[in-house]
Design a protein around this motif. Structure first.
Motif, mmCIF file in Angstrom:
data_model
loop_
_atom_site.group_PDB
_atom_site.id
_atom_site.type_symbol
_atom_site.label_atom_id
_atom_site.label_comp_id
_atom_site.label_asym_id
_atom_site.label_seq_id
_atom_site.Cartn_x
_atom_site.Cartn_y
_atom_site.Cartn_z
ATOM 1 N N ASP A 1 42.411 46.810 52.117
ATOM 2 C CA ASP A 1 41.499 45.837 51.503
ATOM 3 C C ASP A 1 40.889 44.878 52.523
ATOM 4 O OD1 ASP A 1 42.033 46.949 49.039
ATOM 5 O OD2 ASP A 1 43.456 45.409 48.419
ATOM 6 N N GLY B 1 40.438 38.005 42.286
ATOM 7 C CA GLY B 1 40.140 39.260 42.970
ATOM 8 C C GLY B 1 40.233 39.155 44.477
ATOM 9 N N ARG B 2 39.355 39.876 45.156
ATOM 10 C CA ARG B 2 39.368 39.892 46.622
ATOM 11 C C ARG B 2 38.064 39.349 47.214
ATOM 12 N NH1 ARG B 2 43.213 41.760 44.641
ATOM 13 N NH2 ARG B 2 44.857 43.060 45.494
ATOM 14 N N ASP B 3 36.966 39.459 46.424
ATOM 15 C CA ASP B 3 35.642 39.103 46.957
ATOM 16 C C ASP B 3 34.880 38.222 45.974
ATOM 17 O OD1 ASP B 3 35.313 40.925 44.931
ATOM 18 O OD2 ASP B 3 33.671 42.004 45.892
ATOM 19 N N ILE B 4 35.598 37.474 45.162
ATOM 20 C CA ILE B 4 34.908 36.696 44.112
ATOM 21 C C ILE B 4 34.139 35.527 44.759
ATOM 22 C CG2 ILE B 4 35.153 35.578 41.862
ATOM 23 C CD1 ILE B 4 36.104 38.605 42.133
ATOM 24 N N ASP C 1 40.138 39.549 35.171
ATOM 25 C CA ASP C 1 40.942 40.211 36.202
ATOM 26 C C ASP C 1 40.042 41.282 36.834
ATOM 27 O OD1 ASP C 1 42.651 41.792 37.623
ATOM 28 O OD2 ASP C 1 43.921 42.352 35.920
ATOM 29 N N SER C 2 39.423 40.947 37.966
ATOM 30 C CA SER C 2 38.448 41.895 38.541
ATOM 31 C C SER C 2 39.135 43.174 39.038
ATOM 32 C CB SER C 2 37.654 41.240 39.678
ATOM 33 O OG SER C 2 38.473 41.025 40.798
ATOM 34 N N GLY C 3 40.401 43.048 39.481
ATOM 35 C CA GLY C 3 41.129 44.229 39.955
ATOM 36 C C GLY C 3 41.267 45.278 38.860
ATOM 37 N N VAL D 1 43.970 52.923 44.194
ATOM 38 C CA VAL D 1 42.877 52.008 43.837
ATOM 39 C C VAL D 1 42.085 51.491 45.047
ATOM 40 C CG1 VAL D 1 44.448 50.011 43.600
ATOM 41 C CG2 VAL D 1 42.253 49.961 42.475
ATOM 42 N N SER D 2 42.768 51.229 46.162
ATOM 43 C CA SER D 2 42.054 50.671 47.315
ATOM 44 C C SER D 2 41.051 51.653 47.900
ATOM 45 C CB SER D 2 43.039 50.241 48.403
ATOM 46 O OG SER D 2 43.754 49.136 47.956
ATOM 47 N N TYR E 1 38.515 47.875 39.020
ATOM 48 C CA TYR E 1 38.713 48.922 40.040
ATOM 49 C C TYR E 1 39.845 49.857 39.621
ATOM 50 C CZ TYR E 1 35.582 46.129 42.867
ATOM 51 O OH TYR E 1 34.466 45.445 43.316
ATOM 52 N N ARG E 2 40.873 49.270 39.012
ATOM 53 C CA ARG E 2 41.990 50.098 38.539
ATOM 54 C C ARG E 2 41.527 51.012 37.403
ATOM 55 N NH1 ARG E 2 47.511 48.003 39.573
ATOM 56 N NH2 ARG E 2 47.301 46.321 41.076
ATOM 57 N N ALA F 1 38.064 51.348 45.725
ATOM 58 C CA ALA F 1 37.437 50.034 45.927
ATOM 59 C C ALA F 1 36.720 49.932 47.268
ATOM 60 C CB ALA F 1 38.492 48.936 45.813
ATOM 61 N N LYS G 1 47.871 35.456 41.960
ATOM 62 C CA LYS G 1 46.527 35.188 41.427
ATOM 63 C C LYS G 1 46.469 35.311 39.903
ATOM 64 C CE LYS G 1 44.350 38.440 43.632
ATOM 65 N NZ LYS G 1 45.428 39.169 44.317
ATOM 66 N N ARG H 1 31.580 49.426 44.547
ATOM 67 C CA ARG H 1 31.622 47.964 44.605
ATOM 68 C C ARG H 1 30.348 47.360 44.012
ATOM 69 N NH1 ARG H 1 36.052 46.423 46.700
ATOM 70 N NH2 ARG H 1 35.448 44.288 46.227
ATOM 71 N N ARG I 1 38.328 47.188 55.181
ATOM 72 C CA ARG I 1 37.207 48.036 54.736
ATOM 73 C C ARG I 1 35.881 47.398 55.167
ATOM 74 N NH1 ARG I 1 38.599 46.340 48.752
ATOM 75 N NH2 ARG I 1 37.513 44.365 48.691
HETATM 76 O O1 C5P Z 1 44.152 42.513 41.975
HETATM 77 P P1 C5P Z 1 44.686 43.918 41.889
HETATM 78 O O2 C5P Z 1 45.948 44.133 42.650
HETATM 79 O O3 C5P Z 1 44.786 44.421 40.486
HETATM 80 O O4 C5P Z 1 43.567 44.808 42.597
HETATM 81 C C1 C5P Z 1 43.732 46.191 42.753
HETATM 82 C C2 C5P Z 1 42.863 46.665 43.902
HETATM 83 O O5 C5P Z 1 41.488 46.568 43.513
HETATM 84 C C3 C5P Z 1 42.967 45.869 45.188
HETATM 85 O O6 C5P Z 1 44.029 46.308 46.006
HETATM 86 C C4 C5P Z 1 41.616 46.143 45.824
HETATM 87 O O7 C5P Z 1 41.619 47.392 46.472
HETATM 88 C C5 C5P Z 1 40.689 46.247 44.631
HETATM 89 N N1 C5P Z 1 39.956 44.996 44.362
HETATM 90 C C6 C5P Z 1 38.850 44.724 45.129
HETATM 91 N N2 C5P Z 1 38.083 43.645 44.847
HETATM 92 C C7 C5P Z 1 38.403 42.817 43.852
HETATM 93 C C8 C5P Z 1 39.556 43.062 43.089
HETATM 94 C C9 C5P Z 1 40.338 44.148 43.381
HETATM 95 O O8 C5P Z 1 38.554 45.466 46.055
HETATM 96 N N3 C5P Z 1 37.613 41.772 43.590
#
Ligand code: C5P
Length: 226
Positions: free
Chosen positions: A186, A131-134, A36-38, A101-102, A41-42, A105, A19, A111, A189
């Motif tokens: 991820d 990201g995961r939920d964009i 970078d939405s992650g 991080v998870s 959370y990081r 998150a 990604k 969130r 949840r």
């Molecule tokens: O994308 P990346 O690996 O940096 O994301 C780190 C963690 O952030 C993911 O494993 C997930 O737990 C969380 N995350 C999320 N929603 C997003 C982006 C990342 O829950 N939109």
């Protein structure tokens, strides 16, 4: 400030599915900003670990969230942030952050807060956000949604190559175990689990190089524009 409508391109997918490379490359070619939405959370995970906040203590995490000052800015085409004046940078990729991080998150209030911050990034103009939920939560109305995937072994191989120098993991097998744990958390949840957004174009990049995936994304986005 221009009157041009802001376009949001959403790229979701599991860990290490390519990604970042694709979102960054597509943003550059489209002349959009990259988000970078992650990293948000990081960043919160890093801040908790640094300030000695126990992540399993959700009240303490939320108390920190309530007082921390987040500032967004644009740096070389990427929307970045600082928390209480600090930009964590490379530390966001450290093993302790990666492993926790998870958990952060999965906290619904976290969130809700970060989703708002992510939406604010559109004030800088059109963007490609990964990201995961964009496509499902952050920008559910965008017509530009992608879901990037690749075989777990291939994803672990790519991530190990990226992290090899840091010495954080001994081999790709260790990375695979860590990725699988994170994917499991991820996608199971309760709040905003990783899933394919309605209308998203699914791309399996296992045997594709990044340039080909970027081309596919660009083609799709530009052909959908009026
Ligand atoms: O994308 P990346 O690996 O940096 O994301 C780190 C963690 O952030 C993911 O494993 C997930 O737990 C969380 N995350 C999320 N929603 C997003 C982006 C990342 O829950 N939109």
């Amino acid at each position: 400030m221009s009157n041009k409508p802001v376009i949001c391109v959403a790229i979701d997918g599991p860990a290490a599915s390519g990604k970042s490379t694709v979102a960054r490359g597509a943003a550059k070619k489209l002349n959009f900003n990259y988000v970078d939405s992650g990293s948000f959370y990081r960043g919160l995970t890093w801040k908790c670990l640094r300030d000695g906040i126990e992540i399993s203590n959700h009240e303490a995490v939320l108390a920190l969230l309530a007082t921390a000052q987040w500032d967004l800015s644009l740096c070389d085409g990427q929307v970045v942030y600082s928390i209480d004046g600090d930009q964590p940078g490379e530390q966001l990729k450290s093993k302790p952050v990666q492993e926790r991080v998870s958990e952060i998150a999965a906290i619904p209030e976290v969130r809700a807060f970060i989703v708002e911050k992510l939406r604010e990034t559109a004030m800088f103009g059109s963007l490609v956000m990964e990201g995961r939920d964009i496509g499902t939560v952050v920008f559910p109305d965008t017509p530009h949604k992608f879901y990037l995937d690749a075989d777990p072994e291939e994803r672990a191989r790519r991530r190990f190559k990226e992290l090899e120098k840091s010495g954080a993991y001994d081999d790709a097998q260790q990375v695979l175990t860590s990725l699988q744990k994170r994917d499991q958390k991820d996608s199971t949840r309760k709040t905003a689990p990783l899933q394919i957004a309605l209308g998203a174009k699914v791309i399996d990049s296992t045997s594709m190089d990044a340039a080909a995936v970027i081309e596919l994304v660009i083609k799709q986005v530009t052909s959908a524009q009026p």
